[in-house]
Design a protein around this motif. Structure first.
Motif, PDB file in Angstrom:
ATOM      1  N   CYS A 112      13.148 -34.510  13.627  1.00 12.30           N
ATOM      2  CA  CYS A 112      11.864 -34.886  13.957  1.00 12.30           C
ATOM      3  C   CYS A 112      12.029 -36.274  13.600  1.00 12.30           C
ATOM      4  CB  CYS A 112      10.816 -34.140  13.103  1.00 12.30           C
ATOM      5  SG  CYS A 112      11.124 -34.205  11.191  1.00 12.30           S
ATOM      6  N   ILE A 113      10.939 -37.207  14.345  1.00 10.19           N
ATOM      7  CA  ILE A 113      11.048 -38.372  14.249  1.00 10.19           C
ATOM      8  C   ILE A 113       9.831 -39.183  13.940  1.00 10.19           C
ATOM      9  CG2 ILE A 113      11.511 -40.568  15.596  1.00 10.19           C
ATOM     10  CD1 ILE A 113      13.387 -39.180  17.351  1.00 10.19           C
ATOM     11  N   LEU A 114       9.866 -40.151  13.013  1.00 10.64           N
ATOM     12  CA  LEU A 114       8.502 -40.984  12.702  1.00 10.64           C
ATOM     13  C   LEU A 114       8.881 -42.412  13.224  1.00 10.64           C
ATOM     14  CD1 LEU A 114       5.843 -41.163  11.365  1.00 10.64           C
ATOM     15  CD2 LEU A 114       6.951 -42.071   9.513  1.00 10.64           C
ATOM     16  N   TYR A 115       8.085 -42.796  14.069  1.00  8.43           N
ATOM     17  CA  TYR A 115       7.990 -44.063  14.591  1.00  8.43           C
ATOM     18  C   TYR A 115       7.186 -45.140  13.872  1.00  8.43           C
ATOM     19  CZ  TYR A 115       8.848 -47.681  18.313  1.00  8.43           C
ATOM     20  OH  TYR A 115       9.393 -48.768  18.855  1.00  8.43           O
ATOM     21  N   VAL A 116       8.062 -46.134  13.057  1.00 10.81           N
ATOM     22  CA  VAL A 116       7.425 -47.238  12.544  1.00 10.81           C
ATOM     23  C   VAL A 116       7.445 -48.513  13.236  1.00 10.81           C
ATOM     24  CG1 VAL A 116       7.271 -48.584  10.448  1.00 10.81           C
ATOM     25  CG2 VAL A 116       8.220 -46.065  10.480  1.00 10.81           C
TER      26      VAL A 116
ATOM     27  N   ASN B 195       1.539 -52.324   3.365  1.00 13.71           N
ATOM     28  CA  ASN B 195       2.064 -51.125   2.589  1.00 13.71           C
ATOM     29  C   ASN B 195       1.586 -49.938   3.114  1.00 13.71           C
ATOM     30  OD1 ASN B 195       3.772 -52.921   1.277  1.00 13.71           O
ATOM     31  ND2 ASN B 195       2.549 -52.916  -0.598  1.00 13.71           N
ATOM     32  N   GLY B 196       0.745 -49.888   4.009  1.00 16.86           N
ATOM     33  CA  GLY B 196       0.287 -48.619   4.621  1.00 16.86           C
ATOM     34  C   GLY B 196       1.447 -47.703   5.250  1.00 16.86           C
ATOM     35  N   TYR B 197       2.410 -48.381   5.763  1.00 22.56           N
ATOM     36  CA  TYR B 197       3.767 -47.598   6.185  1.00 22.56           C
ATOM     37  C   TYR B 197       4.307 -46.868   5.223  1.00 22.56           C
ATOM     38  CZ  TYR B 197       7.037 -50.788   4.538  1.00 22.56           C
ATOM     39  OH  TYR B 197       7.934 -51.681   3.591  1.00 22.56           O
ATOM     40  N   LYS B 198       4.302 -47.144   4.048  1.00 24.61           N
ATOM     41  CA  LYS B 198       4.873 -46.470   3.083  1.00 24.61           C
ATOM     42  C   LYS B 198       4.226 -45.118   2.517  1.00 24.61           C
ATOM     43  CE  LYS B 198       6.901 -50.628   0.520  1.00 24.61           C
ATOM     44  NZ  LYS B 198       7.052 -50.988  -0.874  1.00 24.61           N
ATOM     45  N   ARG B 199       2.875 -45.360   2.625  1.00 22.21           N
ATOM     46  CA  ARG B 199       2.099 -43.896   2.453  1.00 22.21           C
ATOM     47  C   ARG B 199       2.214 -42.878   3.522  1.00 22.21           C
ATOM     48  NH1 ARG B 199      -1.521 -47.828   0.498  1.00 22.21           N
ATOM     49  NH2 ARG B 199      -2.544 -47.957   2.573  1.00 22.21           N
ATOM     50  N   LYS B 200       2.492 -43.598   4.687  1.00 18.50           N
ATOM     51  CA  LYS B 200       2.770 -42.701   5.884  1.00 18.50           C
ATOM     52  C   LYS B 200       4.283 -42.162   5.743  1.00 18.50           C
ATOM     53  CE  LYS B 200       2.565 -43.015  10.797  1.00 18.50           C
ATOM     54  NZ  LYS B 200       2.265 -43.912  12.222  1.00 18.50           N
ATOM     55  N   LEU B 201       5.182 -42.835   5.525  1.00 15.86           N
ATOM     56  CA  LEU B 201       6.493 -42.371   5.097  1.00 15.86           C
ATOM     57  C   LEU B 201       6.551 -41.133   4.295  1.00 15.86           C
ATOM     58  CD1 LEU B 201       8.489 -45.799   5.468  1.00 15.86           C
ATOM     59  CD2 LEU B 201       8.886 -43.788   7.025  1.00 15.86           C
ATOM     60  N   VAL B 202       5.908 -41.356   3.073  1.00 13.35           N
ATOM     61  CA  VAL B 202       5.974 -40.244   2.191  1.00 13.35           C
ATOM     62  C   VAL B 202       5.221 -39.137   2.526  1.00 13.35           C
ATOM     63  CG1 VAL B 202       4.981 -39.971  -0.270  1.00 13.35           C
ATOM     64  CG2 VAL B 202       5.790 -42.137   0.161  1.00 13.35           C
ATOM     65  N   ARG B 203       4.138 -39.173   3.300  1.00 10.93           N
ATOM     66  CA  ARG B 203       3.540 -38.077   3.650  1.00 10.93           C
ATOM     67  C   ARG B 203       4.657 -37.365   4.935  1.00 10.93           C
ATOM     68  NH1 ARG B 203      -0.947 -41.317   4.927  1.00 10.93           N
ATOM     69  NH2 ARG B 203      -0.670 -41.341   7.234  1.00 10.93           N
ATOM     70  N   TYR B 204       5.326 -38.203   5.671  1.00 13.17           N
ATOM     71  CA  TYR B 204       6.224 -37.744   6.673  1.00 13.17           C
ATOM     72  C   TYR B 204       7.333 -36.750   5.932  1.00 13.17           C
ATOM     73  CZ  TYR B 204       9.929 -37.830   9.997  1.00 13.17           C
ATOM     74  OH  TYR B 204      10.767 -37.872  10.812  1.00 13.17           O
TER      75      TYR B 204
ATOM     76  N   LEU C 229      15.772 -40.815   3.652  1.00 14.58           N
ATOM     77  CA  LEU C 229      15.565 -40.349   4.953  1.00 14.58           C
ATOM     78  C   LEU C 229      16.530 -41.219   5.688  1.00 14.58           C
ATOM     79  CD1 LEU C 229      11.545 -40.435   5.228  1.00 14.58           C
ATOM     80  CD2 LEU C 229      13.137 -38.475   5.011  1.00 14.58           C
ATOM     81  N   THR C 230      16.885 -40.909   6.934  1.00 17.62           N
ATOM     82  CA  THR C 230      17.894 -41.517   7.904  1.00 17.62           C
ATOM     83  C   THR C 230      16.921 -42.508   8.612  1.00 17.62           C
ATOM     84  OG1 THR C 230      19.089 -39.549   8.087  1.00 17.62           O
ATOM     85  CG2 THR C 230      19.487 -41.225   9.802  1.00 17.62           C
ATOM     86  N   LEU C 231      17.472 -43.706   8.825  1.00 18.95           N
ATOM     87  CA  LEU C 231      16.923 -44.854   9.467  1.00 18.95           C
ATOM     88  C   LEU C 231      17.673 -45.390  10.765  1.00 18.95           C
ATOM     89  CD1 LEU C 231      14.755 -47.218   9.391  1.00 18.95           C
ATOM     90  CD2 LEU C 231      16.180 -48.627   7.733  1.00 18.95           C
ATOM     91  N   LEU C 232      17.121 -45.479  11.644  1.00 15.05           N
ATOM     92  CA  LEU C 232      17.631 -46.021  12.773  1.00 15.05           C
ATOM     93  C   LEU C 232      16.693 -46.929  13.394  1.00 15.05           C
ATOM     94  CD1 LEU C 232      18.260 -42.760  14.755  1.00 15.05           C
ATOM     95  CD2 LEU C 232      19.979 -44.152  13.530  1.00 15.05           C
ATOM     96  N   PRO C 233      17.355 -48.453  13.327  1.00 14.03           N
ATOM     97  CA  PRO C 233      16.453 -49.571  13.933  1.00 14.03           C
ATOM     98  C   PRO C 233      16.419 -49.526  15.510  1.00 14.03           C
ATOM     99  CG  PRO C 233      18.521 -50.466  12.844  1.00 14.03           C
ATOM    100  CD  PRO C 233      18.439 -48.619  12.446  1.00 14.03           C
TER     101      PRO C 233
END
Length: 257
Positions: free
Chosen positions: A56-60, A69-78, A115-119
């Motif tokens: 599954c992929i989350l796009y930031v 820092n809103g993206y951090k909360r989204k990543l934690v929920r993910y 998590l695994t990060l792909l830029p």
């Protein structure tokens, strides 16, 4: 083709389940242009995409990173909401505007959340990456069935596409790497690239998982492996496999060759 998806289902080969919010995006248009079939889901929880390989992929986006820092909360929920049967990937837009934040985001995603990060450079590059991931999964499935194995030229085209994308990622990460004394350096690079690189190298005739791992221990990038001479490969995989690998990477791709 667009079809109503089932929540948390693994899509069929050649398909991707995506959040409804992406319907009119350039990323979706890129996936369609690459032959990927789209299954839209209105309730896909936090994830943006689900792939046939149980990823599954989350796009930031660039805007997410710059906004605060809103993206951090989204990543934690993910991380907390994703099914344990899915590999959790994060695609991060690394652009001229957001590159100053990249190191901090990378540390949070990889080291703090595991998590695994792909830029990626943007939605177009993201669509190419997802398309190649799906093609690799199809190739691996066909490879298990000798009667349905794809032509070597098709596998070579897929490999070259992945090689270029992965090399772009590697070059981008080089700017942000910390000194050699950093104990997390090797772990971070491994988490970023190993899953895709392993899948890629195992598409070479005569190379299975064991030989792929041995090759990646010796050659730090796909580019180095591609440029390796048979004499450099032979001590690692043997004479026959060394010649197969070298011939595969240097197979002519022009029409009629």
């Amino acid at each position: 083709m667009e079809t109503k998806a089932v929540l948390n289902a693994v899509p069929p080969y050649g398909h991707v389940i995506t959040s409804e919010k992406w319907r009119n995006s350039s990323l979706i248009q890129g996936l369609k242009g690459g032959g990927v079939r789209i299954l839209f889901e209105e309730e896909l929880a936090v994830a943006d995409f689900q792939l046939p390989n149980k990823s599954c992929i989350l796009y930031v986006s660039e805007c997410d990173v710059i906004a605060g820092n809103g993206y951090k909360r989204k990543l934690v929920r993910y991380r907390n909401s994703s099914s344990s049967s899915f590999q959790e990937l994060v695609l991060l837009e690394n652009t001229r505007l957001s590159e100053q934040y990249f190191a901090a985001v990378q540390k949070f995603v990889v080291l703090d959340l595991g998590l695994t990060l792909l830029p990626v450079g943007g939605q177009t590059e993201a669509s190419l990456l997802i398309t190649q991931m799906i093609r690799v999964q199809i190739g691996r499935r066909l490879r298990r069935d000798p009667d349905r194995s794809p032509p070597i030229s098709d596998l070579f085209s897929t490999l070259c596409g992945l090689m270029l994308i992965l090399q772009t990622f590697s070059d981008g990460l080089q700017v942000h790497r910390e000194g050699r004394e950093n104990p997390f350096r090797r772990r971070t690079s491994s988490r970023l690239l190993d899953p895709l690189v392993l899948a890629l190298v195992q598409h070479v005739p005569g190379v299975g998982r064991v030989k792929a791992l041995a090759l990646l221990e010796q050659f730090s990038s796909i580019q180095q492996l591609c440029n390796a001479a048979p004499a450099e490969l032979e001590p690692i995989v043997g004479q026959a496999a060394a010649q197969q690998i070298h011939s595969f990477f240097h197979k002519p791709t022009a029409a009629g060759t």
